[in-house]
Design a protein around this motif. Structure first.
Motif, PDB file in Angstrom:
ATOM      1  N   THR A   1       5.229   0.321   1.274  1.00 42.51           N
ATOM      2  CA  THR A   1       4.850   1.682   0.899  1.00 42.51           C
ATOM      3  C   THR A   1       5.964   2.668   1.230  1.00 42.51           C
ATOM      4  OG1 THR A   1       2.513   1.172   1.297  1.00 42.51           O
ATOM      5  CG2 THR A   1       3.141   3.492   1.246  1.00 42.51           C
TER       6      THR A   1
ATOM      7  N   HIS B   1       3.834   0.312  -9.325  1.00 40.14           N
ATOM      8  CA  HIS B   1       2.505   0.881  -9.103  1.00 40.14           C
ATOM      9  C   HIS B   1       1.544  -0.178  -8.556  1.00 40.14           C
ATOM     10  CE1 HIS B   1       3.991   4.459 -10.854  1.00 40.14           C
ATOM     11  NE2 HIS B   1       3.946   4.059 -12.117  1.00 40.14           N
ATOM     12  N   ASN B   2       1.680  -1.413  -9.018  1.00 39.21           N
ATOM     13  CA  ASN B   2       0.852  -2.486  -8.460  1.00 39.21           C
ATOM     14  C   ASN B   2       1.177  -2.732  -6.992  1.00 39.21           C
ATOM     15  OD1 ASN B   2      -1.026  -3.447 -10.402  1.00 39.21           O
ATOM     16  ND2 ASN B   2       0.623  -4.413 -11.551  1.00 39.21           N
TER      17      ASN B   2
ATOM     18  N   LYS C   1      -0.486  -0.201  -4.889  1.00 37.66           N
ATOM     19  CA  LYS C   1      -1.908  -0.525  -4.780  1.00 37.66           C
ATOM     20  C   LYS C   1      -2.137  -1.687  -3.825  1.00 37.66           C
ATOM     21  CE  LYS C   1      -3.684  -2.482  -8.398  1.00 37.66           C
ATOM     22  NZ  LYS C   1      -4.217  -2.680  -9.770  1.00 37.66           N
ATOM     23  N   TRP C   2      -1.368  -2.748  -3.965  1.00 36.59           N
ATOM     24  CA  TRP C   2      -1.546  -3.934  -3.120  1.00 36.59           C
ATOM     25  C   TRP C   2      -1.205  -3.660  -1.663  1.00 36.59           C
ATOM     26  CZ3 TRP C   2       1.536  -7.311  -7.128  1.00 36.59           C
ATOM     27  CH2 TRP C   2       0.708  -7.543  -8.241  1.00 36.59           C
TER      28      TRP C   2
ATOM     29  N   ASN D   1      -1.779  -0.970  -0.081  1.00 36.58           N
ATOM     30  CA  ASN D   1      -2.729  -0.018   0.507  1.00 36.58           C
ATOM     31  C   ASN D   1      -4.040  -0.705   0.887  1.00 36.58           C
ATOM     32  OD1 ASN D   1      -3.802   2.439   1.346  1.00 36.58           O
ATOM     33  ND2 ASN D   1      -4.528   2.975  -0.703  1.00 36.58           N
TER      34      ASN D   1
ATOM     35  N   TYR E   1      -5.433  -3.584   0.300  1.00 32.77           N
ATOM     36  CA  TYR E   1      -6.043  -3.954  -0.969  1.00 32.77           C
ATOM     37  C   TYR E   1      -7.299  -4.804  -0.802  1.00 32.77           C
ATOM     38  CZ  TYR E   1      -6.376  -5.692  -5.768  1.00 32.77           C
ATOM     39  OH  TYR E   1      -6.810  -6.002  -7.040  1.00 32.77           O
TER      40      TYR E   1
ATOM     41  N   GLU F   1     -10.800  -6.212  -3.563  1.00 33.08           N
ATOM     42  CA  GLU F   1     -11.657  -6.123  -4.739  1.00 33.08           C
ATOM     43  C   GLU F   1     -13.095  -6.379  -4.305  1.00 33.08           C
ATOM     44  OE1 GLU F   1     -10.199  -8.876  -7.682  1.00 33.08           O
ATOM     45  OE2 GLU F   1      -8.118  -8.222  -7.421  1.00 33.08           O
TER      46      GLU F   1
END
Length: 395
Positions: free
Chosen positions: A205, A238-239, A242-243, A245, A247, A249
């Motif tokens: 990050t 961008h992925n 996201k990953w 942070n 991550y 699901e």
């Protein structure tokens, strides 16, 4: 065979369709890989990274067909791991005085690998190398994923050579991200992040924000494994954001090993209970002794919660679970909950030990776990289902 990316830049790497294991036996490569090396020709010529040592002679021979080696003015070593620097020794026998640009840590590691007093030139973030009409700008990327890692940016063509960051172990003759199966590509990119970069997510990050703050236009991202990001190249960035942070699901994975199928039956009953309580959640069951360990790690990375199961043997848990727990501990997963389960015959310590191991690995423990004596009967399986319902409700 080289492949032209732009008027100045050519891919001169190696596609390895036969690769099935990497990092010794630590990483499975179901779709092969590539070792991407790039030749940049301006008024001066730079070679960015080489290939794995297994292909060193082939690589140098291929380079000779592409260019007179003496015309290579600079070698850029973004990362000194053997799969990127492995052909250096073979190449330097041909052009021993050519300067090698790397970080200070890169020089230390290259010396440690090859024990050669080559012409090292150390660089740091912001340093640049003038090629004529364009420049190479260096950006240190320490611990992404080694201490020596760096990115190299080519002005004019606006290409980021990112080495291991943004890569995938994914063989393709078509080279670019928009020419391969998108589901396969995303799957391999996610697996690569989960198994290699997860421990460094905070640094990921920070480094991405640092690079974005430079406001450098990016037409292509050229990693050292897998395809080149040409179509919407920043999508992988961008992925990564996201990953990195914490991550997760809407998924729960049950990972288990079993001796006489009692723990397997428990896993299936617990999974049924979870789905009965929340049909929207994705539930996956994976036998640690049969499934690929890196695929298991990838599913753990994707999940919001994990249930680890093992029967008790010799006052402990089964071998495959022990190895997996070591991997989990090293990967330092964040923002995930967990619990343990398992069958037993007389002592039954495994569940408590699994709970301790999961807690020590940074998982938030949901409850003390669930045990079943001997082969679970209908009542025991019903209790497992009830436990699954309670587990999902406690998240």
């Amino acid at each position: 065979m080289s492949k032209k990316l732009t008027e100045k830049v050519s891919w001169v790497g190696k596609t390895d369709w036969e690769l099935t294991r990497f990092h010794g036996d630590e990483y499975s490569t179901h779709r092969g890989s590539s070792y991407n090396s790039y030749l940049v020709r301006d008024k001066k010529t730079a070679l960015i990274d080489t290939v794995w040592k297994s292909f060193d002679a082939e690589f140098v021979q291929g380079l000779k067909q592409e260019i007179d080696l003496k015309q290579i003015d600079y070698i850029i070593c973004n990362h000194s791991e053997i799969d990127h620097s492995g052909a250096l020794a073979e190449l330097m026998r041909e052009i021993p005085e050519t300067p090698i640009y790397c970080t200070a840590n890169g020089e230390k590691i290259l010396r440690g690998h090859y024990h050669k007093d080559w012409n090292y030139v150390t660089v740091k973030t912001g340093d640049s190398l003038d090629l004529g009409d364009s420049k190479l700008i260096f950006v240190e990327a320490k611990m992404l994923h080694w201490p020596d890692s760096m990115f190299t940016y080519l002005t004019g063509d606006e290409i980021l050579f990112s080495n291991d960051a943004f890569g995938q172990h994914f063989a393709s003759e078509s080279l670019y991200n928009n020419t391969v199966d998108q589901a396969e590509l995303l799957s391999e990119a996610l697996k690569y992040y989960a198994n290699i970069l997860t421990p460094f997510s905070t640094l990921v990050t920070k480094k991405i924000n640092e690079v974005l703050a430079l406001n450098l236009p990016v037409n292509m991202i050229c990693p050292s494994h897998g395809v080149i990001w040409r179509d919407d190249p920043l999508q992988i960035v961008h992925n990564y954001v996201k990953w990195a942070n914490n991550y997760q699901e809407n998924q729960i994975v049950l990972v288990y090993d079993t001796m006489w199928n009692s723990t397997r039956k428990m896993a299936e009953a617990i999974a049924a209970g979870i789905l009965q309580a929340d049909p929207s959640v994705t539930v996956k069951l994976m036998n640690a002794a049969k499934e690929d360990k890196n695929d298991i790690i990838t599913e753990i990375f994707r999940s919001k919660a994990v249930l680890i199961g093992s029967s008790t043997i010799n006052n402990g848990y089964l071998f495959s679970i022990g190895g997996l727990l070591e991997m989990i501990k090293g990967l330092k997963f964040k923002n995930k909950k967990a619990a343990a389960f398992g069958s037993y015959g007389w002592s039954g310590e495994a569940v408590a030990q699994l709970t301790t191991a999961l807690s020590e690995s940074g998982f938030a423990i949901v409850n003390e776990g669930h045990r079943a004596l001997w082969i679970p009967d209908e009542a025991a399986l019903s209790a497992c289902s009830e436990y699954g319902q309670q587990f999902i409700q406690a998240l």
